[in-house]
Structure formats: C-alpha cells, structure tokens
Design an enzyme around this catalytic site. Sequence first.
Site, PDB file in Angstrom:
ATOM      1  N   GLY A  16      20.906  -7.647  13.753  1.00  0.00           N
ATOM      2  CA  GLY A  16      21.186  -9.107  13.485  1.00  0.00           C
ATOM      3  C   GLY A  16      20.278 -10.149  12.825  1.00  0.00           C
ATOM      4  O   GLY A  16      20.510 -11.344  12.783  1.00  0.00           O
TER       5      GLY A  16
ATOM      6  N   LYS B 288      21.999  -9.889   8.651  1.00  0.00           N
ATOM      7  CA  LYS B 288      22.263 -11.355   7.931  1.00  0.00           C
ATOM      8  C   LYS B 288      22.168 -10.962   6.479  1.00  0.00           C
ATOM      9  O   LYS B 288      23.109 -11.849   5.643  1.00  0.00           O
ATOM     10  CB  LYS B 288      21.258 -12.234   8.459  1.00  0.00           C
ATOM     11  CG  LYS B 288      21.618 -12.805   9.862  1.00  0.00           C
ATOM     12  CD  LYS B 288      22.458 -14.190   9.467  1.00  0.00           C
ATOM     13  CE  LYS B 288      22.927 -14.896  10.908  1.00  0.00           C
ATOM     14  NZ  LYS B 288      23.555 -13.708  11.960  1.00  0.00           N
TER      15      LYS B 288
ATOM     16  N   ASP C 110      27.713 -17.995  13.787  1.00  0.00           N
ATOM     17  CA  ASP C 110      26.382 -18.338  13.962  1.00  0.00           C
ATOM     18  C   ASP C 110      25.770 -18.879  12.666  1.00  0.00           C
ATOM     19  O   ASP C 110      26.013 -18.566  11.679  1.00  0.00           O
ATOM     20  CB  ASP C 110      25.305 -17.370  14.804  1.00  0.00           C
ATOM     21  CG  ASP C 110      25.240 -16.049  13.711  1.00  0.00           C
ATOM     22  OD1 ASP C 110      26.292 -15.696  13.146  1.00  0.00           O
ATOM     23  OD2 ASP C 110      23.981 -15.466  13.964  1.00  0.00           O
ATOM     24  N   ASP C 111      24.790 -19.911  12.877  1.00  0.00           N
ATOM     25  CA  ASP C 111      24.106 -20.389  11.867  1.00  0.00           C
ATOM     26  C   ASP C 111      24.967 -20.888  10.740  1.00  0.00           C
ATOM     27  O   ASP C 111      24.606 -20.474   9.641  1.00  0.00           O
ATOM     28  CB  ASP C 111      22.978 -19.233  11.351  1.00  0.00           C
ATOM     29  CG  ASP C 111      22.039 -19.131  12.427  1.00  0.00           C
ATOM     30  OD1 ASP C 111      22.143 -19.774  13.365  1.00  0.00           O
ATOM     31  OD2 ASP C 111      21.002 -18.175  12.177  1.00  0.00           O
TER      32      ASP C 111
ATOM     33  N   TYR D 179      26.049 -20.920  20.410  1.00  0.00           N
ATOM     34  CA  TYR D 179      25.930 -19.691  20.844  1.00  0.00           C
ATOM     35  C   TYR D 179      24.897 -19.694  21.787  1.00  0.00           C
ATOM     36  O   TYR D 179      24.143 -18.662  22.415  1.00  0.00           O
ATOM     37  CB  TYR D 179      25.466 -18.448  20.021  1.00  0.00           C
ATOM     38  CG  TYR D 179      24.301 -18.770  18.832  1.00  0.00           C
ATOM     39  CD1 TYR D 179      22.983 -18.672  19.263  1.00  0.00           C
ATOM     40  CD2 TYR D 179      24.878 -19.383  17.777  1.00  0.00           C
ATOM     41  CE1 TYR D 179      22.126 -19.062  18.289  1.00  0.00           C
ATOM     42  CE2 TYR D 179      23.763 -19.420  16.726  1.00  0.00           C
ATOM     43  CZ  TYR D 179      22.296 -19.455  17.047  1.00  0.00           C
ATOM     44  OH  TYR D 179      21.570 -19.623  16.244  1.00  0.00           O
TER      45      TYR D 179
ATOM     46  N   ASP E 171      12.043 -12.606  13.178  1.00  0.00           N
ATOM     47  CA  ASP E 171      12.381 -13.026  11.582  1.00  0.00           C
ATOM     48  C   ASP E 171      11.989 -14.263  11.173  1.00  0.00           C
ATOM     49  O   ASP E 171      12.159 -14.768  10.341  1.00  0.00           O
ATOM     50  CB  ASP E 171      13.923 -12.634  11.364  1.00  0.00           C
ATOM     51  CG  ASP E 171      14.932 -13.353  12.298  1.00  0.00           C
ATOM     52  OD1 ASP E 171      14.370 -14.193  13.210  1.00  0.00           O
ATOM     53  OD2 ASP E 171      16.053 -13.276  11.888  1.00  0.00           O
TER      54      ASP E 171
ATOM     55  N   ASN F 251      18.679  -8.055  19.737  1.00  0.00           N
ATOM     56  CA  ASN F 251      18.182  -8.197  18.247  1.00  0.00           C
ATOM     57  C   ASN F 251      16.727  -8.311  17.968  1.00  0.00           C
ATOM     58  O   ASN F 251      16.034  -9.140  17.964  1.00  0.00           O
ATOM     59  CB  ASN F 251      18.949  -9.646  17.570  1.00  0.00           C
ATOM     60  CG  ASN F 251      18.634  -9.875  16.320  1.00  0.00           C
ATOM     61  OD1 ASN F 251      18.665  -9.073  15.555  1.00  0.00           O
ATOM     62  ND2 ASN F 251      18.567 -11.334  15.949  1.00  0.00           N
TER      63      ASN F 251
END
Length: 705
Positions: A24, A55, A131-132, A176, A242, A270
């Site tokens: 993820g 992503k 998310d995001d 989240y 990341d 993740n």
Amino acid sequence: MSEPDRADQQRRGPRRFISGVVEGFYGRPWTMEQRTELFKREQTWGLNTYLYAPKDDYKHRMYWRDLYSAEEAELLVALISAAKQHSVEFIYAISPGLDITFSNPKEVAALKRKLDQVKAFGCRSFSLLFDDIETEMCPADKRAFSSFAHAQVAVTNEVYQHLGGPETFLFCPTDYCAAFCTPNVSQSSYLHTVGENLLPGIDILWTGPKVVSHKISVESIEEVSAVLKRAPVIWDNIHANDYDPQRLFLGPYKDRPTGLIPKLRGVLTNPNCEFFPNFVAIHTLATWCKAAGGAEPRDVEMGDEEEDPRYSPHKALTLALADWLQEFLSTDQPAGPRGPRLRKGLADEEPMQTDAYAPRPDDNPLYTAEPLTLEDLRLLSELFYLPYEHGPTARTMLQELDWLRSHSQAAASGPDQVRGRSPPRSPPAGAPQAAEWRSRAQRFDGMCDAVVQMFNRLSNAPNRSVLYDLYNYICDIKSGVGLARAYVKTLGGHGEPSAQLMNTDPEPWGFRGGLSGEFQRMLPCHGNRDLFKRPPTTAVYCVRPCLPGDEMEVQRIFKEMQRSGDERVSRVRQPPLICDSLSAGDISPSPQCALVMEDDAGVCGYALALTDAKPAAAKVQRVTSEDFPSLVTVQVLPRVTDPSPVKRMIGWLLSSIKSSGSTGAFCELRRGDRRMLDFYSKLGSFRPRDVADLPQDILSMGTSL
Ligand code: GDL
C-alpha cells in the site's frame, strides 16, 4: 449485528484473524514475481492475507475507472491463482477517492464494473480505500450527502452489496488514525457516521494513533472499536519507508502488545518499498501473530527480559535473521533479475562457459570473499532499525561519538601518543581522562570498522537481488560512519585533519544530500525534529537573533573575554583584531547576521558577522581578499562547554552570509587564545589561511561558502 447477519456468520464459522501484507505504499509497485514469492513466504510463515493496493499503480488509484487490458488481465488472473495456491487470501483494493463524484450513478456503475472485472479474474475479497484524499466534497456531493462520511459509506455499502456481501471486504476511512480525528477519536463525527452506517460485514482499516504509529495500545483500540462498532484491521506503517528515501526499516515488529490480538480483526503490514529487505518485517509479524490464542512462537522461549510474556522482539529478530542469512547465502533468486523472468528468456541459450582458473605460485592469490555472518545481519538490522528507535549498536555509536566530541579536551590534553597506534606504556599521572578518551576512541573505531566489514561481506553475498535492494542504504551508512570515524581521528589529533572533513573542495560524498540536503542545512532548526533520544546534555540553550537590548550584554562578554584572555599577552599592548569594532558595537553587524545564545543565567555568547568586511578591515589598516570578503566573530563565556549551540549559531550566520552572495568568510583570532583556536579548529569548516602583513600574534582562518 442483525439476526440474519449473526446467523450467516454462524453458518460460515468463526472468522480467522486476518494477517499478512498490504502493498500500500507510494512508488514503484512490486513485480508479479515478487508478489508470488511473497505468497510463498506468507504460507511458510503462517500469514494468510495479501491486500493489493499499490498507490502508484495506474489502475488502482489514478485511473481507477479503466478496465484491465487482456494482457493485464492475464497477469492478474495468474497472481490471484498463485495466492490461492499458497493459501493466501488475495484482497483487491481500489482507491477512487481522488476524483469520484459519489452522487453520480455513472461513477458508482464504473466502480462496480471494475470490481466485477476483477471478480471475473477469480478474486473474492475486495477493499475500498479513501485514504490520502481531499476532504472537501464537490457541489453535487454536498447537495446529495450530509457529510463526506455519509457519501463514502453510501457508495461502499452499495458496492459491497453489489458484490454479494463478500466474506472479506475492507474499508479504509479518510480519518484512518487518531491524529486525523477532530476533535478526537471518541468525538469524531466522521468515525461515528462510519461506525453506525457501514454494513456490519465490512471491516475497517486503522493505522493506530498516527500514520506511522510508534506504539499501539490495547486501550486505544478499545476506544476506536467502540466508535467503529467493530474491531479494526490494523494497516501497520511501522516498516513503511516511502516517505523518506534515506530510511529503511529492518528491525523487528515491535511496540504492539500481543494483548491486542483478541481485540483486532487483523493486522496487515505496509512495509518498505523494496521487496527483499522486508524479510524481517514480515517474518517478525508472523512470529507476533503466532502469539495469539496461546500458540507459542516457534522456538521462542517465553519472554524473560521483556515486558510481553508472549512475544520478544529480540528473539523474533534472531529467528528472522537466521532464516534471512540463508537467503543471502543462496544463489537461488526466485524473484530477482536472474529469477524465472530472465531465466525464461535465457532458456535456449547455452550457459556462459568460463575456463577454470588456478593461480600459479607467483600469481596473485584469487580473491576469496569472507562469508556473511549472522552478526553482520544483526548489525545491519540495528543500523536500520525502526522509525522511532535505532538498534542497540547504533545507539551506542551515537552515544560514544557524543561523548568523544564533548570530552575532546581530554584528548587534546593527553600525551602525544594518541598519534601513534599503540597506547602509552605507562600513562603519566593526571592523564586518566586522556587514557579513557583514547580507549573509547579506539572502541568507536572498532565499531566503525565492523560496519565497513559488514558492508564488504554483504557486497560479496551470492544473492545479488537482496544486495541490490540494500545497496544504496548500506553505501550511505558506510559513508556516514566513515565521516564520523575521520572526525574522531581529527579530535584525537591523528595526523592531518581528515581530507573528507576539512577539504574545501570535497568530493560529493564528503557532504550529504543533494538539494534537499542544502535546504536542510539552511534551516536553523535542522536536527530539532530528530526522532531519536539524544544523549543527555546538561544545559538548555536558546539561540536567537540579537535584539537592541542585547547589545550591552554582547559588549560585556566581549570585554570580559578580552580581560581573561591569555594573561601574559594581555599585559602587553596587543594589536586590534578586525572583529573588535564589531563586538564593541562601533560597527553594526549586517542584517540577519547577529545572534546571541542564552542559558538559565542569561546571555552567554554571541555570533556576529559582516557580509562585507572591507570597512572594518580598513579601520585597522588591513585589506580583505576576494575569496573571503565576509567576517565572522563568535564569543562564548567559559561556562558554556557544549559546542553544539555555538555551532548552530555559526551555521546560521554562514547561511545568511551565503545568501547575501558572499563566497567565503574569515575570522581573526589571537594565537594565544587557545580556547577559541581550539574551538574553530574543531568546527571543521574553518582552516588557517595565509594573509600577508598580519601582526605576528594574529591568526586568520577562513571557510569557503
Ligand atoms: C499513508 C498511506 C500509505 C503510505 C503510508 C506511509 C495509509 C492508510 N495510507 O498515509 O499509502 O504508504 O502513509 O507513508 O497508511
């Protein structure tokens, strides 16, 4: 849960604890071969789930509406079937939140069409991720829904039902983690709406108190479960890297008590973007999951030294590293560049033949690499441990370097044997501190050497795929350790100051970090946000711009330090320094070029600069050079023993000077002022320079910008 739901669940039997990996992260997704390799590992280690959510995979997020092409379909079908073969549940996730209009039926139809396609590939478990994303709804959605949560819940429930109420269906909320909830978890109207309205068969992902949670407590999960009306599935970012290209996490799964397991629906990690370095992350998560229901982790003695009686991160790490070592030592690279993908292409080719070569007696002996050891891997893991914690060896190295730096006076006062390799046979009386400094410096050097040796053995390991994923990181740490090692040698008075540290025209590896590094160096607060506990320092200092009311204090310090200078010299009339007029307030510093530092007792130091030193130089009949047009002066009271705030002031000044377009700065010192001389020498950036017609007892030092 409604009666029919309860009956349905009873029919299906108890739901298993979801455990495994979520792909993820942002950046390059894993290859199909790597994912297949992941399924094998999960099966071996007892994990049961893989959540497909890369992503930056086009059709997962950015172009979520687009159906897969025939070729892509073939790959996905193979992947889903590989997961099945290894008893891993494949959950397909889609992230439509960047641009979906929740109220537009065509959009919802597009979502259903896409998931129907994946269902036709053999996938049975799904996930919708929000998310995001932007939390502001478009006007059409604002008209249709009373809140963002209502919009998401409506679409998610509809899609879930369209797919026939899959046994596993996950929803990732926009809020989240606790840090995203307003005003907090228990009062978040977003979470309450989700908890109350999302169909009970849908599970909810949660990253804990923060995006990257240091710890996840049982109480925090109880709190969020009460609002969500179900136990969450943890999407754990503890090993995700990341967000920073310099970090990699090779430490064990940690700071999640096993008491969480019965309170959770599952845990998916993740991890690092690089596939192979995730061995430890996934292996230790598997060990942690085995602590559930009284099942004892494989070969793990129940905790003694650590708090959790069911899981010891230290022992889990040892187990993981022992298995990982075998992977490093194998030439079998199932998913690497020489793995099946390439092997297939090379199948028809003859293997390359090399004649066996045996050196003759006078030839160079053949290079034989030392094999990698378990200790090497432990060191590697400790250098790249966890986001909020360095491993024990890394901590020791930092503490030792800090001690060596702050006790460098001892090194300087010790016998000259520090220059030699061997310690003095009988240290002179009064030199115990120097002896301690030398022995700790030697130990530090040994630790640095272990990093270099580990690097060498890793570079020689037969499994190149694992090495390549690690390569940039281990080069970086080797270089960082090399700089620290050279610095300690300089502090100890070893020969010429290290070329790496003092060179005015260093190679690019002599300083860190490209443009991003430049930005960091320009920011005065660089380092303030260090996540790691720094070795304790005794005093707290405040470095701030010098205000009009501080001028008296600056002059007081200047005069006091002039008086207390080398007594012998101060009795005779001394020629003035260029900076005297600046410190005495006769000349004003350039804009942004005046700082003071304070401790509990008040102002205890200052740093001033002139971007153009010509007028000040003229006052004392000196000329400035083109290379070093700017002047710096710094003074601190003797009670300040910690060099770091002073360094910070100088760093701050130099960046102001640099942004004025100056190419270099210099300072003047009295040769008899050992304290300041020592100070500037240890800064590393200032070097003595030849200046014609300088009075005999004055030394000029410069730094290029
Ligand atoms: C996130 C993203 C995730 C990313 C991680 C670490 C979630 C739910 N989403 O916020 O994709 O990899 O941070 O940067 O964690």
